[in-house]
Enzyme design. Structure first.
Site, PDB file in Angstrom:
ATOM      1  N   TYR A  56     -24.000  54.300 -43.637  1.00 22.22           N
ATOM      2  CA  TYR A  56     -22.721  53.918 -44.640  1.00 22.22           C
ATOM      3  C   TYR A  56     -22.545  55.380 -45.191  1.00 22.22           C
ATOM      4  O   TYR A  56     -22.997  55.819 -46.338  1.00 22.22           O
ATOM      5  CB  TYR A  56     -23.476  53.263 -45.600  1.00 22.22           C
ATOM      6  CG  TYR A  56     -23.956  51.760 -45.438  1.00 22.22           C
ATOM      7  CD1 TYR A  56     -23.576  51.338 -44.262  1.00 22.22           C
ATOM      8  CD2 TYR A  56     -24.985  51.156 -46.267  1.00 22.22           C
ATOM      9  CE1 TYR A  56     -24.206  49.954 -44.025  1.00 22.22           C
ATOM     10  CE2 TYR A  56     -25.584  49.930 -45.766  1.00 22.22           C
ATOM     11  CZ  TYR A  56     -25.214  49.111 -44.689  1.00 22.22           C
ATOM     12  OH  TYR A  56     -25.947  48.120 -44.311  1.00 22.22           O
ATOM     13  N   HIS A 141     -32.214  48.862 -38.085  1.00 15.33           N
ATOM     14  CA  HIS A 141     -30.749  48.511 -38.390  1.00 15.33           C
ATOM     15  C   HIS A 141     -30.059  48.358 -37.043  1.00 15.33           C
ATOM     16  O   HIS A 141     -29.814  49.384 -36.224  1.00 15.33           O
ATOM     17  CB  HIS A 141     -30.130  49.965 -39.281  1.00 15.33           C
ATOM     18  CG  HIS A 141     -28.873  49.299 -39.785  1.00 15.33           C
ATOM     19  ND1 HIS A 141     -27.984  50.535 -40.204  1.00 15.33           N
ATOM     20  CD2 HIS A 141     -28.277  48.400 -39.762  1.00 15.33           C
ATOM     21  CE1 HIS A 141     -26.909  49.900 -40.498  1.00 15.33           C
ATOM     22  NE2 HIS A 141     -26.897  48.658 -40.485  1.00 15.33           N
TER      23      HIS A 141
END
Length: 330
Positions: A56, A141
């Protein structure tokens, strides 16, 4: 705000989780002050679970979240981050990271790495960016194309880090339900972050993953409850699963909205509360980029929803008969 145990672990998460991709400049820029205000507003609303990732904003989300939480008592909140992408510096690089969705300078590149060495490095880098000495939950992830390496190398390394006290719990975070179910079957994973696959419009997580998680004592955090925006504001041009929603889905979302309005309930409130009908679900995660969004999410989650609303959705075929729905929240 109510807190729930995350599966069989000692980790307890607030029912509403703060998704920190937005303060990593997802799609558009957010200032440092706006990011700090968003975290503060969520805290004031009772949120005590915060989720981030190196992905992010090329580390920006982790740095901002760590700074925003620095003065909070460490035992008062739960923080999760993720492994699988190593950030490599790119000296002299120009341009931005918008091709990957973030309005930040392209000062790093992402390198997929689910090796044991890569996982340990990823956690060390995250701890440095966050300014912490431990992480409550580490998720694998998006290992969609790296399943074997994630199972054979990354997961065992996370177990070692958990034994060392650097991690509190191990999870997998994905936009699909099938591979997480394999992790639940084949490992002693603690948690699943399931994005977009258990919502008012998409219950694919119920086919195998959620019942299996409940049976094995694995906690589930549900993300993407608005399905990329369609359930937040259904209208032509709205997005579903990161693409423009087809007409039949827009129509279905508008029908859901109409039923909710008849019962005096915003569609956003029903979308946020719906996942808690399943006993495996401990928290819902909402991407948040401003104080106003943080306040709205908390208000929507706490909105009273009558049982008659869920009954009508079933009667009209907008929810399958066998899908569990929540008890009434006063």
């Amino acid at each position: 705000m109510r807190e729930n145990p995350l599966g069989r672990t000692t980790v307890r998460v607030s029912e509403l989780a703060f998704g920190a991709a937005g303060i990593g400049n997802l799609f558009t820029e957010v200032s440092d002050d706006q990011a700090a205000q968003a975290v503060a507003a969520a805290w004031d609303a009772g949120v005590r679970y915060f989720d981030t990732a190196p992905h992010y904003g090329l580390g920006l989300s982790e740095r901002r979240l760590g700074a925003a939480l620095r003065e909070r008592p460490r035992d008062a909140y739960v923080l999760s981050t993720k492994v699988g992408r190593i950030l490599e510096p790119t000296p002299g690089a120009h341009g931005d990271d918008l091709a990957d969705g973030f309005a930040v300078p392209a000062a790093h590149r992402r390198r997929w790495d689910f090796s044991a060495e890569g996982v340990r490095r990823s956690i060390e880098d995250s701890l440095n960016r966050l300014g912490l000495d431990r992480i409550d939950i580490a998720y694998l992830h998006d290992p969609d194309d790296h399943a074997e390496q994630a199972l054979d190398q990354a997961y065992p390394e996370l177990e070692r880090l958990r034994a060392e006290g650097i991690l509190g719990a191990i999870g997998v975070g994905m936009n699909q339900a099938e591979l997480p179910a394999r992790f639940v079957r084949d490992t002693d994973i603690d948690a699943v972050l399931l994005a977009g696959r258990y919502s008012l419009l998409d219950q694919r997580g119920l086919a195998e993953l959620l019942p299996l998680a409940a049976e094995r004592g694995v906690g589930v955090v549900v993300g993407g409850v608005f399905n990329s925006g369609l359930l937040a504001d259904p209208k032509p041009g709205a997005t579903f699963d990161y693409a423009t929603a087809p007409g039949e889905l827009i129509d279905r979302a508008l029908q859901l909205k109409a039923v909710c309005e008849r019962h005096g309930v915003p569609l956003r409130a029903a979308a946020l509360r719906f996942p808690f009908g399943h006993p495996a679900v401990a928290s819902v995660l909402v991407g948040t980029r401003s104080a106003a969004e943080a306040v709205d999410a908390a208000e929507m989650l706490n909105h009273r929803i009558p049982q008659a609303l869920w009954a009508e959705l079933r009667e009209r075929g907008l929810l399958p008969i066998g899908v569990p729905t929540p008890g009434e929240v006063e």
